[in-house]
Design an enzyme around this catalytic site. Structure first.
Site, short mmCIF file in Angstrom:
data_model
loop_
_atom_site.label_atom_id
_atom_site.label_comp_id
_atom_site.label_asym_id
_atom_site.label_seq_id
_atom_site.Cartn_x
_atom_site.Cartn_y
_atom_site.Cartn_z
N ARG A 88 0.87 -1.25 0.01
CA ARG A 88 0.02 0.05 -0.05
C ARG A 88 0.97 1.39 0.03
O ARG A 88 1.65 1.33 0.83
CB ARG A 88 -0.77 -0.02 1.21
CG ARG A 88 -1.69 1.31 1.38
CD ARG A 88 -2.60 1.13 2.75
NE ARG A 88 -3.31 2.32 2.95
CZ ARG A 88 -3.06 3.35 3.70
NH1 ARG A 88 -2.05 3.28 4.62
NH2 ARG A 88 -3.84 4.39 3.59
N HIS A 132 -2.56 11.37 0.88
CA HIS A 132 -1.77 11.09 2.06
C HIS A 132 -1.35 12.22 2.42
O HIS A 132 -0.04 12.42 2.51
CB HIS A 132 -1.09 9.84 2.02
CG HIS A 132 -0.56 9.35 3.43
ND1 HIS A 132 -0.89 8.04 3.76
CD2 HIS A 132 -0.07 9.85 4.45
CE1 HIS A 132 -0.41 7.73 4.82
NE2 HIS A 132 -0.13 8.86 5.59
N GLU A 177 -6.95 8.97 6.47
CA GLU A 177 -6.88 9.62 7.84
C GLU A 177 -7.28 10.94 7.79
O GLU A 177 -6.40 11.82 7.95
CB GLU A 177 -5.52 9.49 8.41
CG GLU A 177 -5.16 8.05 8.77
CD GLU A 177 -3.82 8.00 9.89
OE1 GLU A 177 -3.30 9.27 10.06
OE2 GLU A 177 -3.44 6.82 10.18
N ASN A 305 -6.94 2.33 10.17
CA ASN A 305 -5.70 2.46 10.85
C ASN A 305 -5.77 2.35 12.26
O ASN A 305 -6.53 3.11 12.53
CB ASN A 305 -4.90 3.94 10.24
CG ASN A 305 -4.63 3.69 8.80
OD1 ASN A 305 -4.80 2.88 8.15
ND2 ASN A 305 -4.32 5.01 8.27
N TYR A 307 -3.65 2.24 15.98
CA TYR A 307 -2.47 2.35 16.67
C TYR A 307 -2.83 2.36 18.09
O TYR A 307 -1.92 1.73 18.95
CB TYR A 307 -1.74 3.79 16.41
CG TYR A 307 -1.19 3.77 15.05
CD1 TYR A 307 0.12 3.23 14.73
CD2 TYR A 307 -1.94 4.20 14.06
CE1 TYR A 307 0.52 3.38 13.68
CE2 TYR A 307 -1.50 4.23 12.58
CZ TYR A 307 -0.27 3.78 12.39
OH TYR A 307 0.47 3.71 11.04
N GLU A 380 -3.18 0.09 8.47
CA GLU A 380 -1.94 0.56 8.99
C GLU A 380 -2.02 0.11 10.51
O GLU A 380 -3.12 0.24 11.03
CB GLU A 380 -1.67 2.12 9.18
CG GLU A 380 -1.34 2.85 7.86
CD GLU A 380 -0.98 4.32 7.98
OE1 GLU A 380 -0.91 4.88 9.17
OE2 GLU A 380 -1.23 5.09 7.01
O1 IFM Z 1 3.32 8.01 9.79
C1 IFM Z 1 2.02 8.18 9.93
C2 IFM Z 1 1.35 7.71 8.76
O2 IFM Z 1 1.73 8.77 7.77
C3 IFM Z 1 -0.27 7.92 9.02
N1 IFM Z 1 -0.78 7.07 10.15
C4 IFM Z 1 0.09 7.18 11.16
C5 IFM Z 1 1.44 7.07 10.97
C6 IFM Z 1 2.18 7.09 12.32
O3 IFM Z 1 2.22 8.02 12.71
#
Ligand code: IFM
Length: 478
Positions: A88, A132, A177, A305, A307, A380
């Site tokens: 990706r 992006h 995002e 995404n 985290y 992500e």
């Molecule tokens: O590096 C970023 C990415 O560009 C978008 N999502 C989160 C990642 C980590 O911060």
């Protein structure tokens, strides 16, 4: 599935993922390409932003980044070595359309055609993200995302690249995002273009959603066989305590971070409570007839995404955000600036983000319950740690390996529970330019020596390759 050993003691995966599960890794254009003035590329808001003092730690920029523009063939070979089934990456809008409208820069487009062909020659499926965060500066000069016209320009750009690459790229993501692009870009000013105009950030968020919808419409009119979705960054959100104030804080942060995007894209409406939270800043007049119908046109997939988890407090003087910005900036939490982000006591990555696989399970099961019947992909997931290149020439990043393993176990558990999760992209394939944090935060499976531009597979990359080869995870969690 249970742990098995055959009579010859060859270990088979304990947690086997379904056949066809997509094993990928992700990057984005501005973070890796460099070559910002090469072959007719136009200027992006990030080029402008990084050139201004105080925006990026140590004044770093991505003029060279990891030189992927010149080294893409080697990088694709690395992906093949890892056994990735998909890669990706994002297209740089100003590389393809330098002014964000009008003429297409053929050399820019050719770069991506060549990259795609290179990937296909190794049997790696290209997954393209159209946006992006590197908006052409000319469009920012004309108003940026707070201007409705930017959504229309985006649809034109999407049609141009989809027309050119749609014969060989099947999987497309529109906007990556949108929360970050809107609220870090136009409210806190932590990201380009660095504006601090909270009311306009809300308009920007809507126009990013609209850009997604209009782009889908334009692409679908060109061909029916493309699979199109959007990428949203979602968090599990928990109140710090059961108090009314903390529960309200959780509702607000979940509303602005998750539901503002999910409800629009999946249900064609903005949550009433969120619009009420924002009503002192703006009325709903920026939402025009037909917008939400376009935004909620059926998706082929939703890209997530993930985290971390947010634990939030609404008590006055609550706590500081664990994920505070590295540079002087305002709050991205428009209309809810009073809310504090509490340390939930979990281990943290070098970004200060709490590691919480259970949060991913919550996010996935919620999606399957509240926004059902759409295939899901993790677009992500990953972690920054303070990697050290040791004398043996290796990077023993056990924490990153554990992070990914934990989250993959959760993915497997969710699939077993009926969540239609069909793939996983690690963030990131290679160390790269981490926006306002510069190069100090390494998310890669592949270590990059930024001065020599050499690449070294970290232990996590070797482990991920083995996992892909096995089609799953071996042995029970330690
Ligand atoms: O590096 C970023 C990415 O560009 C978008 N999502 C989160 C990642 C980590 O911060």
């Amino acid at each position: 599935m249970t742990t098995q050993k055959t009579d010859t003691q060859v270990e088979t995966p304990a947690l086997v993922f379904p056949t066809g599960f997509v094993w990928g890794a992700a990057t984005s254009a501005y973070q890796i390409e460099g070559a910002v003035t090469t072959d007719g590329r136009g200027r992006s808001i990030w080029d402008t932003f990084v050139a201004q003092p105080g925006h990026v730690v140590n004044g770093e920029h991505a003029d060279v980044a990891i030189d992927h523009y010149n080294r893409y063939r080697d990088d694709v070979r690395l992906m093949a070595d890892l056994g990735l089934s998909a890669y990706r990456f994002s297209l740089s809008w100003p590389r393809i359309q330098p002014l964000g409208s009008g003429e297409i820069n053929q050399k820019g487009l050719d770069f991506y055609k060549n990259l795609v062909d290179e990937l296909l020659s190794y049997g790696i499926d290209p997954w393209v993200t159209l946006y992006h965060w590197d908006l052409p500066q000319a469009l920012e000069d004309a108003g940026g995302w707070p201007s409705r016209d930017t959504s229309k320009r985006f649809a034109d750009y999407a049609a141009a690249v989809h027309g050119a690459l749609g014969d060989r790229v099947k999987n497309w993501s529109t906007v990556n995002e949108p929360w970050c692009a809107a609220f870090l870009g136009y409210a806190s000013g932590e990201h380009a273009p660095g504006r601090r105009e909270p009311a306009l950030a809300i308009h920007a968020a809507h126009h990013l959603n609209l850009a997604h919808g209009l782009a889908m419409e334009a692409m679908r009119a060109q061909r029916a066989d493309s699979r199109i979705g959007g990428s949203v960054n979602l968090y599990a959100v928990t109140p710090a305590t059961g108090s009314e104030a903390d529960q309200d804080a959780a509702r607000r942060i979940d509303g602005l971070q998750n539901r503002f995007f999910l409800d629009a894209i999946m249900h064609g409406r903005y949550p009433d409570d969120v619009l009420a939270d924002l009503s002192h800043l703006t009325g709903p007049e920026f939402i025009q007839d037909g917008d939400l119908a376009a935004i909620s046109a059926p998706l082929d997939m939703l890209l997530i995404n993930y985290y971390s988890r947010f634990t939030v407090s609404g008590a006055p003087g609550g706590a500081q955000s664990a994920a505070a910005a590295p540079t002087d900036s305002g709050s991205p939490w428009v209309g809810s600036e009073h809310i504090g982000f509490v340390n939930g006591g979990r281990p943290v990555t070098s970004m200060g983000w709490e590691v919480d696989g259970t949060g991913l399970h919550e996010v996935l099961t919620r999606l399957a319950r509240e926004y059902p019947a759409v295939p899901l992909y993790i677009s992500e997931n990953g972690a920054a740690y303070d990697d050290v290149l040791t004398e043996d020439g290796a990077v023993h990043d056990a924490e990153r390996r554990d992070f990914i393993e934990t989250h993959l176990r959760v993915c497997h558990q969710a699939i077993e529970g009926g969540v239609p999760l069909q793939g996983y992209f690690a963030w990131s394939l290679m160390d790269n330019f981490e926006w306002a944090w510069g190069y100090g935060k390494r998310f890669g499976l592949v270590y990059v020596d930024y001065s020599a531009q050499t690449r070294i597979l970290k232990d996590s990359a070797l482990w991920y390759a083995e996992t892909i080869r096995h089609g799953g995870l071996r042995g029970p969690a330690e």
